[in-house]
Design a protein around this motif. Structure first.
Motif, PDB file in Angstrom:
ATOM      1  N   SER A  78      38.936  38.572  29.239  1.00  0.00           N
ATOM      2  CA  SER A  78      39.782  37.386  29.359  1.00  0.00           C
ATOM      3  C   SER A  78      40.272  37.261  30.789  1.00  0.00           C
ATOM      4  O   SER A  78      40.187  38.203  31.583  1.00  0.00           O
ATOM      5  CB  SER A  78      40.970  37.463  28.391  1.00  0.00           C
TER       6      SER A  78
ATOM      7  N   THR B 287      41.326  34.058  34.052  1.00  0.00           N
ATOM      8  CA  THR B 287      41.390  32.674  34.537  1.00  0.00           C
ATOM      9  C   THR B 287      40.197  32.418  35.437  1.00  0.00           C
ATOM     10  O   THR B 287      39.834  33.278  36.254  1.00  0.00           O
ATOM     11  CB  THR B 287      42.691  32.428  35.308  1.00  0.00           C
TER      12      THR B 287
ATOM     13  N   ARG C 238      35.837  30.860  24.500  1.00  0.00           N
ATOM     14  CA  ARG C 238      36.895  29.852  24.296  1.00  0.00           C
ATOM     15  C   ARG C 238      37.582  29.625  25.635  1.00  0.00           C
ATOM     16  O   ARG C 238      37.986  30.598  26.296  1.00  0.00           O
ATOM     17  CB  ARG C 238      37.891  30.310  23.247  1.00  0.00           C
ATOM     18  N   VAL C 239      37.711  28.337  26.030  1.00  0.00           N
ATOM     19  CA  VAL C 239      38.378  28.000  27.287  1.00  0.00           C
ATOM     20  C   VAL C 239      39.466  26.977  27.007  1.00  0.00           C
ATOM     21  O   VAL C 239      39.322  26.095  26.151  1.00  0.00           O
ATOM     22  CB  VAL C 239      37.381  27.450  28.326  1.00  0.00           C
ATOM     23  N   THR C 240      40.555  27.125  27.718  1.00  0.00           N
ATOM     24  CA  THR C 240      41.709  26.211  27.608  1.00  0.00           C
ATOM     25  C   THR C 240      42.103  25.776  29.005  1.00  0.00           C
ATOM     26  O   THR C 240      42.312  26.629  29.886  1.00  0.00           O
ATOM     27  CB  THR C 240      42.894  26.907  26.927  1.00  0.00           C
TER      28      THR C 240
ATOM     29  N   ARG D  77      44.113  24.805  32.234  1.00  0.00           N
ATOM     30  CA  ARG D  77      45.420  25.167  32.757  1.00  0.00           C
ATOM     31  C   ARG D  77      46.103  23.937  33.343  1.00  0.00           C
ATOM     32  O   ARG D  77      45.469  23.087  33.981  1.00  0.00           O
ATOM     33  CB  ARG D  77      45.308  26.236  33.841  1.00  0.00           C
TER      34      ARG D  77
ATOM     35  N   VAL E 259      36.144  19.883  29.913  1.00  0.00           N
ATOM     36  CA  VAL E 259      36.388  21.333  29.825  1.00  0.00           C
ATOM     37  C   VAL E 259      35.244  21.913  28.998  1.00  0.00           C
ATOM     38  O   VAL E 259      35.171  21.692  27.785  1.00  0.00           O
ATOM     39  CB  VAL E 259      37.737  21.660  29.169  1.00  0.00           C
TER      40      VAL E 259
ATOM     41  N   CYS F  73      35.112  22.196  34.690  1.00  0.00           N
ATOM     42  CA  CYS F  73      36.473  21.754  34.410  1.00  0.00           C
ATOM     43  C   CYS F  73      36.858  20.652  35.394  1.00  0.00           C
ATOM     44  O   CYS F  73      36.869  20.876  36.615  1.00  0.00           O
ATOM     45  CB  CYS F  73      37.464  22.901  34.490  1.00  0.00           C
TER      46      CYS F  73
ATOM     47  N   VAL G 160      40.683  27.066  34.059  1.00  0.00           N
ATOM     48  CA  VAL G 160      40.829  27.320  32.624  1.00  0.00           C
ATOM     49  C   VAL G 160      41.255  28.758  32.403  1.00  0.00           C
ATOM     50  O   VAL G 160      40.992  29.658  33.219  1.00  0.00           O
ATOM     51  CB  VAL G 160      39.507  27.069  31.862  1.00  0.00           C
ATOM     52  N   ASP G 161      41.922  28.996  31.286  1.00  0.00           N
ATOM     53  CA  ASP G 161      42.099  30.344  30.749  1.00  0.00           C
ATOM     54  C   ASP G 161      40.940  30.589  29.790  1.00  0.00           C
ATOM     55  O   ASP G 161      40.657  29.743  28.927  1.00  0.00           O
ATOM     56  CB  ASP G 161      43.429  30.464  30.012  1.00  0.00           C
TER      57      ASP G 161
END
Length: 382
Positions: free
Chosen positions: A283, A285, A313-315, A317, A333, A343, A365-366
């Motif tokens: 995990s 950034t 999985r990306v989220t 930021r 994303v 992104c 992204v995280d």
């Protein structure tokens, strides 16, 4: 079938030479069986090939004198071979075996074998009419030179059947001591390994090894040496199992410790083959255009051939916004098949003077990367 015969005596018995010889042979047989079946044959102490520099007086060429150090070995028949003093190897003996070979850089094997001889000054009984015969046997040895490749013979020697008595020479058992190099009519050096074969040390066969002191130590080498590995099983309070390295003064620096409750402590990283169903995670950034890393221990080849399945999985930021009224929204994303992040974010300030258009910028992204071992590697996942 009968077992070993132990001599028995009674009062008034007249002892013959055969009776006394049987007493000795019974003890020798018991020792031989012990060595054959509770130990592995090999070098027990010493017997290294040692060199001393020399100069040929005729040519001034430098060479070495090779000798066998004192030591003890046991062979596969159960005989003990004792070399009580260093033995200088004779170049004439080498030439008699290998002198006709073409010059080569390959090292030649040196073997040790047992030999019974009659000692000098053997005392004989001074009895009228008594048959002359030897009264002592020297359990001696021979140092033999082998031809190239004959070191492999040591692994092919069959051990005697259970209960078979010691065979007298010339039934030989070869023990490899090492190798010598031969250059211009002289020994030029020694080696401890050649063509994948090295001298073997004597061993022990046991299902149980106990340590009355409470600590069992397994190490390479007779004495502790700094930097050498050591495994220690301690029955102290609390008991533990330690693998480490010797430091100065014989102290042990632990590298891995297993406590009595099963806790494992290691100094350094841990890696190994993943078992079916296991999962490892990475995990962090990443910004637009970056390649997401695989978890530790997972290779791209494992992913490519289906042995490991990767889930990502990306989220997005939230970036640092220029004003309090700026709005943020992600435009794209995603992660492509090569695990490269895409992104794009959009910034818009509806209260800005002149109503400027929205601005699209690269974002970050995280990410969470999970790698699992497939139950059906290379299959369709069914």
């Amino acid at each position: 079938m009968t077992g070993p015969l132990r001599p028995a005596f009674h009062e008034g018995q007249i002892l013959s030479a055969a009776d006394l010889a049987a007493t000795v042979e019974h003890a020798r047989g018991a020792t031989a069986r012990h060595v054959r079946h509770l130990h592995d044959w090999g070098i027990a102490e010493g017997l290294a090939l040692v060199t001393r520099p020399r100069t040929d007086p005729l040519t001034n060429d430098r060479f070495v004198e090779v000798s066998v150090a004192a030591g003890v070995a046991v062979d596969g028949t159960g005989r003990e071979i004792v070399v009580t003093a260093p033995v200088v190897l004779r170049e004439s003996d080498f030439e008699a075996v290998n002198g006709a070979d073409r010059p080569t850089d390959e090292p030649y094997p040196v073997f040790l074998t047992s030999a019974d001889t009659e000692p000098a000054g053997d005392p004989r009984p001074d009895v009228c009419g008594a048959a002359a015969g030897r009264t002592r046997v020297e359990e001696s040895y021979q140092v033999l030179f082998g031809r190239l490749g004959e070191e492999r013979l040591v692994a092919e020697q069959p051990q005697p059947p259970v209960g078979e008595p010691l065979a007298a020479p010339p039934a030989r058992w070869l023990i490899l001591l090492g190798y010598v190099r031969w250059t211009n009519g002289h020994f030029s050096g020694v080696e401890t390994r050649a063509r994948g074969v090295a001298p073997r040390g004597a061993g022990v066969r046991a299902d149980t090894v106990s340590a009355p002191s409470g600590t069992l130590t397994l190490r390479t080498g007779r004495e502790p040496q700094e930097g050498r590995p050591v495994l220690m099983l301690s029955g102290g309070d609390p008991p533990d199992l330690v693998f480490g390295l010797y430091g100065g003064g014989g102290a042990v620096t632990p590298l891995m410790t297993v406590a009595a409750n099963g806790n494992l402590s290691i100094e350094g990283s841990f890696s190994g083959r993943m078992s079916v169903g296991s999962t490892v995670v990475a995990s962090g950034t990443a910004s637009d255009g970056m390649l997401l890393p695989l978890p530790s221990g997972v290779t791209p080849e494992q992913v490519a051939d289906g042995r490991v399945v990767v889930h990502v999985r990306v989220t997005p930021r939230v970036p640092a916004l220029p004003t309090r009224t700026t709005l943020f929204s992600p435009v794209e994303v995603a992660v492509d098949p090569d695990r490269r992040v895409r992104c794009l974010i959009r910034l818009y300030d509806p209260r800005a003077t002149g109503s400027p258009p929205p601005v699209d910028l690269p974002g970050a992204v995280d990410f969470l990367v999970l790698a699992t071992v497939a139950a059906n590697p290379g299959g369709d996942g069914a």
